[in-house]
Design an enzyme around this catalytic site. Structure first.
Site, PDB file in Angstrom:
ATOM      1  N   ASP A   1       0.837  -1.207   0.000  1.00 23.01           N
ATOM      2  CA  ASP A   1       0.000   0.000   0.000  1.00 23.01           C
ATOM      3  C   ASP A   1       0.872   1.257   0.000  1.00 23.01           C
ATOM      4  O   ASP A   1       0.360   2.381  -0.064  1.00 23.01           O
ATOM      5  CB  ASP A   1      -1.030  -0.002   1.143  1.00 23.01           C
ATOM      6  CG  ASP A   1      -0.393  -0.060   2.520  1.00 23.01           C
ATOM      7  OD1 ASP A   1       0.846  -0.081   2.614  1.00 23.01           O
ATOM      8  OD2 ASP A   1      -1.153  -0.073   3.519  1.00 23.01           O
ATOM      9  N   SER A   2       2.199   1.071  -0.002  1.00 17.97           N
ATOM     10  CA  SER A   2       3.117   2.195  -0.275  1.00 17.97           C
ATOM     11  C   SER A   2       2.798   2.778  -1.648  1.00 17.97           C
ATOM     12  O   SER A   2       3.193   3.906  -1.968  1.00 17.97           O
ATOM     13  CB  SER A   2       4.579   1.722  -0.217  1.00 17.97           C
ATOM     14  OG  SER A   2       4.750   0.557  -0.985  1.00 17.97           O
TER      15      SER A   2
ATOM     16  N   ASP B   1      -1.019  -6.335  -0.636  1.00 16.98           N
ATOM     17  CA  ASP B   1      -1.244  -5.724   0.676  1.00 16.98           C
ATOM     18  C   ASP B   1      -2.733  -5.505   0.917  1.00 16.98           C
ATOM     19  O   ASP B   1      -3.449  -5.070   0.023  1.00 16.98           O
ATOM     20  CB  ASP B   1      -0.552  -4.351   0.704  1.00 16.98           C
ATOM     21  CG  ASP B   1       0.257  -4.148   1.954  1.00 16.98           C
ATOM     22  OD1 ASP B   1       0.172  -4.987   2.879  1.00 16.98           O
ATOM     23  OD2 ASP B   1       1.005  -3.150   2.012  1.00 16.98           O
TER      24      ASP B   1
ATOM     25  N   LYS C   1      -0.902  -9.571   2.679  1.00 14.91           N
ATOM     26  CA  LYS C   1      -0.185  -9.102   3.870  1.00 14.91           C
ATOM     27  C   LYS C   1      -1.102  -8.145   4.617  1.00 14.91           C
ATOM     28  O   LYS C   1      -1.830  -7.368   4.009  1.00 14.91           O
ATOM     29  CB  LYS C   1       1.107  -8.379   3.481  1.00 14.91           C
ATOM     30  CG  LYS C   1       1.822  -7.748   4.680  1.00 14.91           C
ATOM     31  CD  LYS C   1       3.186  -7.219   4.326  1.00 14.91           C
ATOM     32  CE  LYS C   1       3.166  -5.836   3.722  1.00 14.91           C
ATOM     33  NZ  LYS C   1       2.551  -4.787   4.575  1.00 14.91           N
TER      34      LYS C   1
ATOM     35  N   GLU D   1      -1.293  -5.689   8.489  1.00 12.44           N
ATOM     36  CA  GLU D   1      -0.537  -5.118   9.605  1.00 12.44           C
ATOM     37  C   GLU D   1      -1.231  -5.412  10.933  1.00 12.44           C
ATOM     38  O   GLU D   1      -2.456  -5.447  10.994  1.00 12.44           O
ATOM     39  CB  GLU D   1      -0.423  -3.596   9.423  1.00 12.44           C
ATOM     40  CG  GLU D   1       0.295  -3.199   8.144  1.00 12.44           C
ATOM     41  CD  GLU D   1       0.403  -1.675   7.967  1.00 12.44           C
ATOM     42  OE1 GLU D   1       0.000  -0.915   8.881  1.00 12.44           O
ATOM     43  OE2 GLU D   1       0.900  -1.255   6.909  1.00 12.44           O
TER      44      GLU D   1
ATOM     45  N   GLU E   1       9.216  -3.986  10.480  1.00 10.62           N
ATOM     46  CA  GLU E   1       9.583  -2.678   9.934  1.00 10.62           C
ATOM     47  C   GLU E   1       9.947  -1.704  11.057  1.00 10.62           C
ATOM     48  O   GLU E   1       9.229  -1.585  12.063  1.00 10.62           O
ATOM     49  CB  GLU E   1       8.399  -2.104   9.122  1.00 10.62           C
ATOM     50  CG  GLU E   1       8.694  -0.705   8.586  1.00 10.62           C
ATOM     51  CD  GLU E   1       7.719  -0.238   7.509  1.00 10.62           C
ATOM     52  OE1 GLU E   1       6.817  -0.996   7.119  1.00 10.62           O
ATOM     53  OE2 GLU E   1       7.886   0.912   7.057  1.00 10.62           O
TER      54      GLU E   1
HETATM   55  O1  KIV Z   1       3.471  -1.099   1.566  1.00 12.40           O
HETATM   56  C1  KIV Z   1       4.640  -1.483   1.564  1.00 12.40           C
HETATM   57  O2  KIV Z   1       5.422  -1.255   0.633  1.00 12.40           O
HETATM   58  C2  KIV Z   1       5.096  -2.230   2.729  1.00 12.40           C
HETATM   59  C3  KIV Z   1       6.573  -2.447   2.863  1.00 12.40           C
HETATM   60  C4  KIV Z   1       7.195  -1.200   3.346  1.00 12.40           C
HETATM   61  C5  KIV Z   1       6.886  -3.606   3.730  1.00 12.40           C
HETATM   62  O3  KIV Z   1       4.313  -2.605   3.537  1.00 12.40           O
END
Ligand code: KIV
Length: 277
Positions: free
Chosen positions: A46-47, A85, A115, A117, A184
């Site tokens: 989600d970056s 994500d 993934k 969090e 992280e």
């Molecule tokens: O969203 C992302 O790119 C991430 C990484 C920083 C692990 O969660």
């Protein structure tokens, strides 16, 4: 030819003491390049919100955004394991929505894992997703979806309380069935303790080099994203300068008519040409 990397390859790599490599990607061309270069896993993180869509945080990213970019990455990557994500609020409301959203990222986005969090508070969601046969990667420490709780992008796990909580969260995530955990923005020694405690691999970003693998945001490591650079980012090249210089040269050549030259131009038979005037 490289072999397809799977969730079981993650565990095999940890058992063989081989480091796991992961990078983010959000589009076909980048995914194809890093996959051909041999990256083992691609995170459609989600970056995306910050480095591609220009948001100030990851909080505005939606499940549809992730699916859209996952599909592009999946068309480019042949061997890397693709992890999609789960964005903010896509796994917080209830279990039914959580499984549906994770399922869409797999079914429509063509990712092979998701993934999310969080620690003990998301254990019930992780169990529900894995029950639907979807592999889940955990994410602890400086989890960007919690920046409003943390008061900004701050290193986590420096106090005894925080460090013990992250260790406990990691153990609970492993018990809940995650196949790996991203750590992280935590002290390297804390990441080492967690890595030694778990049988599943840890993937570090700003967590030192004792994790079982590493992940970076590709736009950071290629030197393309210059809004800010966290301490843990190593720039392996400086695409910002390359792009700026190439763009300036293009502008100058178009203005001076140096581009397009004969080499980049199509011709027409002279006899046909005469009939066109
Ligand atoms: O969203 C992302 O790119 C991430 C990484 C920083 C692990 O969660």
């Amino acid at each position: 030819m490289n072999k397809k990397f799977t969730v079981t390859s993650f565990l095999e790599a940890k058992n063989k003491n081989e480091k796991i490599t992961m990078l983010t990607a959000y589009d076909y061309s980048t995914a194809k390049l890093i996959d051909e270069a041999g990256i083992e896993s691609i995170l459609v993180g989600d970056s995306l919100g910050m480095v591609v869509l220009g948001y100030e945080s990851t909080l505005e990213v939606t499940v549809d955004d992730i699916i859209h970019h996952c599909r592009a990455v999946a068309r480019g990557a042949k061997n890397a394991l693709i992890v999609g994500d789960m964005p903010f609020l896509s796994y917080h409301i209830n279990t039914e929505d959580t499984v549906r959203n994770a399922g869409r990222i797999i079914q429509e986005g063509k990712a092979q894992a998701v993934k999310l969090e969080g620690g003990v508070e998301v254990v019930d969601k992780i169990k529900a997703i894995t029950k639907a046969q979807i592999p889940v990667m955990g994410h602890l420490g400086l989890t960007p979806q919690s920046i409003n709780m943390f008061g900004g992008f701050k290193v986590q796990g420096k106090s005894e309380y925080q460090a013990k909580k992250i260790i406990n969260d990691a153990v609970e995530l492993e018990k809940a069935g995650v196949f790996a955990i991203v750590l992280e923005g935590i002290p390297a020694k804390l990441a080492q303790i967690i890595t030694e405690k778990l049988t599943i691999p840890t993937i570090g970003i700003g967590a030192g080099n004792n994790c079982d693998g590493q992940v970076l945001v590709t736009n950071d490591m290629l030197g393309m994203f210059s809004d800010f650079t966290p301490k843990f980012v190593k720039k392996y090249t400086n695409l910002k300068d390359s792009i700026m210089n190439a763009t300036k040269q293009y502008i100058s050549e178009v203005k001076s008519t140096e581009f397009p030259s004969k080499e980049h131009t199509f011709s027409i038979d002279e006899d046909i040409l005469k009939k066109l005037y």
